[in-house]
Structure formats: structure tokens, C-alpha cells
Design a protein around this motif. Structure first.
Motif, PDB file in Angstrom:
ATOM      1  N   MET A  21      33.623  39.071  54.049  1.00 34.76           N
ATOM      2  CA  MET A  21      34.536  37.985  53.688  1.00 34.76           C
ATOM      3  C   MET A  21      33.787  36.861  52.972  1.00 34.76           C
ATOM      4  SD  MET A  21      37.412  37.473  56.658  1.00 34.76           S
ATOM      5  CE  MET A  21      36.274  37.254  58.013  1.00 34.76           C
ATOM      6  N   ASN A  22      32.601  36.541  53.440  1.00 31.84           N
ATOM      7  CA  ASN A  22      31.802  35.490  52.818  1.00 31.84           C
ATOM      8  C   ASN A  22      31.449  35.866  51.377  1.00 31.84           C
ATOM      9  OD1 ASN A  22      30.597  32.995  52.893  1.00 31.84           O
ATOM     10  ND2 ASN A  22      28.662  33.775  53.674  1.00 31.84           N
ATOM     11  N   SER A  23      31.053  37.105  51.156  1.00 38.74           N
ATOM     12  CA  SER A  23      30.733  37.572  49.799  1.00 38.74           C
ATOM     13  C   SER A  23      31.960  37.543  48.901  1.00 38.74           C
ATOM     14  CB  SER A  23      30.170  38.992  49.843  1.00 38.74           C
ATOM     15  OG  SER A  23      28.978  39.033  50.548  1.00 38.74           O
ATOM     16  N   TYR A  24      33.093  37.955  49.437  1.00 38.88           N
ATOM     17  CA  TYR A  24      34.325  37.975  48.656  1.00 38.88           C
ATOM     18  C   TYR A  24      34.744  36.550  48.279  1.00 38.88           C
ATOM     19  CZ  TYR A  24      38.639  40.006  46.896  1.00 38.88           C
ATOM     20  OH  TYR A  24      39.653  40.421  46.084  1.00 38.88           O
ATOM     21  N   LEU A  25      34.577  35.610  49.212  1.00 39.52           N
ATOM     22  CA  LEU A  25      34.881  34.213  48.906  1.00 39.52           C
ATOM     23  C   LEU A  25      33.987  33.695  47.784  1.00 39.52           C
ATOM     24  CD1 LEU A  25      35.511  32.775  52.465  1.00 39.52           C
ATOM     25  CD2 LEU A  25      37.147  32.847  50.567  1.00 39.52           C
ATOM     26  N   SER A  26      32.729  34.104  47.783  1.00 39.50           N
ATOM     27  CA  SER A  26      31.819  33.708  46.701  1.00 39.50           C
ATOM     28  C   SER A  26      32.292  34.267  45.365  1.00 39.50           C
ATOM     29  CB  SER A  26      30.405  34.200  46.983  1.00 39.50           C
ATOM     30  OG  SER A  26      29.882  33.560  48.105  1.00 39.50           O
ATOM     31  N   LEU A  27      32.748  35.507  45.379  1.00 37.17           N
ATOM     32  CA  LEU A  27      33.266  36.104  44.144  1.00 37.17           C
ATOM     33  C   LEU A  27      34.512  35.374  43.659  1.00 37.17           C
ATOM     34  CD1 LEU A  27      32.814  39.900  44.953  1.00 37.17           C
ATOM     35  CD2 LEU A  27      31.544  38.565  43.266  1.00 37.17           C
ATOM     36  N   LEU A  28      35.396  35.012  44.583  1.00 38.10           N
ATOM     37  CA  LEU A  28      36.607  34.284  44.193  1.00 38.10           C
ATOM     38  C   LEU A  28      36.263  32.912  43.632  1.00 38.10           C
ATOM     39  CD1 LEU A  28      39.159  35.077  47.062  1.00 38.10           C
ATOM     40  CD2 LEU A  28      39.152  35.963  44.725  1.00 38.10           C
ATOM     41  N   SER A  29      35.298  32.238  44.223  1.00 37.14           N
ATOM     42  CA  SER A  29      34.928  30.924  43.695  1.00 37.14           C
ATOM     43  C   SER A  29      34.224  31.066  42.346  1.00 37.14           C
ATOM     44  CB  SER A  29      34.059  30.156  44.684  1.00 37.14           C
ATOM     45  OG  SER A  29      32.814  30.768  44.838  1.00 37.14           O
ATOM     46  N   GLY A  30      33.615  32.206  42.084  1.00 31.45           N
ATOM     47  CA  GLY A  30      32.989  32.459  40.793  1.00 31.45           C
ATOM     48  C   GLY A  30      33.991  32.673  39.674  1.00 31.45           C
ATOM     49  N   LEU A  31      35.244  32.841  40.031  1.00 31.69           N
ATOM     50  CA  LEU A  31      36.290  33.022  39.020  1.00 31.69           C
ATOM     51  C   LEU A  31      36.686  31.709  38.358  1.00 31.69           C
ATOM     52  CD1 LEU A  31      38.735  35.496  40.834  1.00 31.69           C
ATOM     53  CD2 LEU A  31      37.120  36.017  39.013  1.00 31.69           C
ATOM     54  N   ARG A  32      36.110  30.617  38.783  1.00 32.93           N
ATOM     55  CA  ARG A  32      36.489  29.311  38.236  1.00 32.93           C
ATOM     56  C   ARG A  32      36.289  29.220  36.741  1.00 32.93           C
ATOM     57  NH1 ARG A  32      34.276  25.502  43.072  1.00 32.93           N
ATOM     58  NH2 ARG A  32      35.805  26.229  44.585  1.00 32.93           N
ATOM     59  N   GLU A  33      35.392  30.030  36.220  1.00 36.80           N
ATOM     60  CA  GLU A  33      35.188  30.010  34.778  1.00 36.80           C
ATOM     61  C   GLU A  33      36.345  30.684  34.046  1.00 36.80           C
ATOM     62  OE1 GLU A  33      31.834  32.228  35.441  1.00 36.80           O
ATOM     63  OE2 GLU A  33      30.776  30.529  36.302  1.00 36.80           O
ATOM     64  N   ARG A  34      37.153  31.382  34.787  1.00 36.37           N
ATOM     65  CA  ARG A  34      38.293  32.084  34.190  1.00 36.37           C
ATOM     66  C   ARG A  34      39.576  31.385  34.622  1.00 36.37           C
ATOM     67  NH1 ARG A  34      36.630  38.250  34.125  1.00 36.37           N
ATOM     68  NH2 ARG A  34      34.393  38.013  34.125  1.00 36.37           N
ATOM     69  N   ARG A  35      40.557  31.421  33.800  1.00 34.43           N
ATOM     70  CA  ARG A  35      41.791  30.697  34.048  1.00 34.43           C
ATOM     71  C   ARG A  35      42.532  31.166  35.290  1.00 34.43           C
ATOM     72  NH1 ARG A  35      46.182  31.267  29.812  1.00 34.43           N
ATOM     73  NH2 ARG A  35      47.475  32.070  31.457  1.00 34.43           N
ATOM     74  N   CYS A  36      42.459  32.437  35.638  1.00 32.46           N
ATOM     75  CA  CYS A  36      43.264  32.939  36.747  1.00 32.46           C
ATOM     76  C   CYS A  36      42.790  32.435  38.098  1.00 32.46           C
ATOM     77  CB  CYS A  36      43.320  34.458  36.747  1.00 32.46           C
ATOM     78  SG  CYS A  36      41.900  35.255  37.478  1.00 32.46           S
ATOM     79  N   ALA A  37      41.608  31.860  38.158  1.00 34.61           N
ATOM     80  CA  ALA A  37      41.111  31.323  39.433  1.00 34.61           C
ATOM     81  C   ALA A  37      41.994  30.199  39.941  1.00 34.61           C
ATOM     82  CB  ALA A  37      39.685  30.824  39.270  1.00 34.61           C
ATOM     83  N   TYR A  38      42.727  29.575  39.055  1.00 31.92           N
ATOM     84  CA  TYR A  38      43.555  28.441  39.434  1.00 31.92           C
ATOM     85  C   TYR A  38      45.011  28.836  39.687  1.00 31.92           C
ATOM     86  CZ  TYR A  38      39.404  26.040  37.997  1.00 31.92           C
ATOM     87  OH  TYR A  38      38.099  25.638  37.894  1.00 31.92           O
ATOM     88  N   THR A  39      45.289  30.119  39.673  1.00 31.14           N
ATOM     89  CA  THR A  39      46.648  30.541  39.990  1.00 31.14           C
ATOM     90  C   THR A  39      46.879  30.415  41.488  1.00 31.14           C
ATOM     91  OG1 THR A  39      46.072  32.854  40.304  1.00 31.14           O
ATOM     92  CG2 THR A  39      46.728  32.187  38.072  1.00 31.14           C
ATOM     93  N   ARG A  40      48.117  30.268  41.843  1.00 28.20           N
ATOM     94  CA  ARG A  40      48.484  30.093  43.250  1.00 28.20           C
ATOM     95  C   ARG A  40      48.078  31.299  44.092  1.00 28.20           C
ATOM     96  NH1 ARG A  40      53.915  27.315  44.888  1.00 28.20           N
ATOM     97  NH2 ARG A  40      52.802  25.840  43.624  1.00 28.20           N
ATOM     98  N   LYS A  41      48.212  32.502  43.539  1.00 26.12           N
ATOM     99  CA  LYS A  41      47.895  33.714  44.310  1.00 26.12           C
ATOM    100  C   LYS A  41      46.411  33.794  44.658  1.00 26.12           C
ATOM    101  CE  LYS A  41      51.763  36.298  42.522  1.00 26.12           C
ATOM    102  NZ  LYS A  41      52.238  37.364  41.696  1.00 26.12           N
ATOM    103  N   VAL A  42      45.564  33.474  43.707  1.00 31.53           N
ATOM    104  CA  VAL A  42      44.115  33.514  43.960  1.00 31.53           C
ATOM    105  C   VAL A  42      43.726  32.398  44.925  1.00 31.53           C
ATOM    106  CG1 VAL A  42      41.829  33.300  42.914  1.00 31.53           C
ATOM    107  CG2 VAL A  42      43.590  34.668  41.786  1.00 31.53           C
TER     108      VAL A  42
END
Length: 146
Positions: free
Chosen positions: A73-94
Motif C-alpha cells: 500500500m505504501n508503494s502504491y501510494l508513492s506511485l499515485l503521488s508520482g502521477l502529479r506530473e500528469r493531469r489525471c492525478a487530480y481527478t476525483r477517482k484518483v
């Protein structure tokens, strides 16, 4: 003795019919949240708005009985926070997936720490959605009660 037993038998239907549901146990809460996170992680990889920037993420299967679930879970959270460079990181689902995953991590590490028993220890299994390792991991029983 008979009077108290009779009173108990008569009172049970009223207790069962209470308007407020009995709160889930810590284990039940963790189990349900794990299923929800597994479903949401699969959905963001196929959703029209998020699939382009989440397709590279590994499959996530939250098995609360697996000793590797916390690091996964910790690794997956890091991957999700790494999506900030991409627009979809700010979608409600993510954002919701990250919030629920953080919440489960906190509940498992702080609130339910002594209530959970890990019966498997196979990190690779958490990246394969259909895996159910009972037969393969019975010899890896690891209990974490402190």
C-alpha cells in the motif's frame, strides 16, 4: 433464573430490531476497505478519464491477510503521488483512491494493529488480482500480535 432467561428471550428481538446497525469490527472494516480499494484500483486503469496515465501502474490486490500488504500500500501510494506530473492525478477517482488507501493504511497500522493476524507472506501475490495463496503458503504462517 427462569424469569431472567425469559426476559432475555423476550428482549432479544427488540435488540436485533434496533434502528442503528451494530458497528463493524476492526477486521470487518479492514476487509471491506481492502475489497473496495482493489476494485477502485482496477477501475482507474480502465476508466476513460484516467486510463492513459494509470495504465503503467501495477495491478493492486489488497489482501489484509498478507504480511506484505502494508509495504504494498505504501508503494502504491508513492506511485499515485508520482502521477502529479500528469493531469489525471487530480481527478476525483484518483484522489479518492489515494485517500481510501491512506485511511486503510492508518487503520491497519494504528487502530487495528493488535487485532490483525497475517496468515500469508507473499508480496508477489498482491500484484496478481486472481491469486488466492492458501494452498501455496500454508507453511508461511506469520502471526503479528504484539
Amino acid at each position: 433464573m427462569l424469569a431472567s432467561t425469559l426476559l432475555l428471550v423476550l428482549a432479544m428481538p427488540m435488540i436485533w430490531a434496533q434502528p442503528y446497525p451494530i458497528p463493524p469490527t476492526c477486521y470487518t472494516k479492514v476487509l471491506n476497505m481492502g475489497k473496495e480499494i482493489t476494485q477502485r484500483a482496477a477501475q482507474i486503469k480502465t476508466d476513460h478519464d484516467t486510463s492513459r496515465c494509470t495504465a503503467h501502474l501495477p495491478d493492486l490486490y489488497i489482501d489484509v491477510h498478507n504480511a506484505c500488504v502494508m509495504s504494498t500500500m505504501n508503494s502504491y501510494l508513492s506511485l499515485l503521488s508520482g502521477l502529479r506530473e500528469r493531469r489525471c492525478a487530480y481527478t476525483r477517482k484518483v484522489q479518492n483512491l489515494a485517500a481510501v488507501t491512506r485511511q486503510l493504511y492508518f487503520i491497519m497500522s494504528q487502530k487495528c494493529h493488535g487485532d490483525l493476524v497475517f496468515t500469508r507472506d507473499n508480496c508477489e501475490a498482491l500484484h496478481h488480482r486472481g491469486w488466492r495463496g492458501w494452498d501455496h503458503c500454508r507453511h508461511h504462517r506469520t502471526e503479528t500480535r504484539e
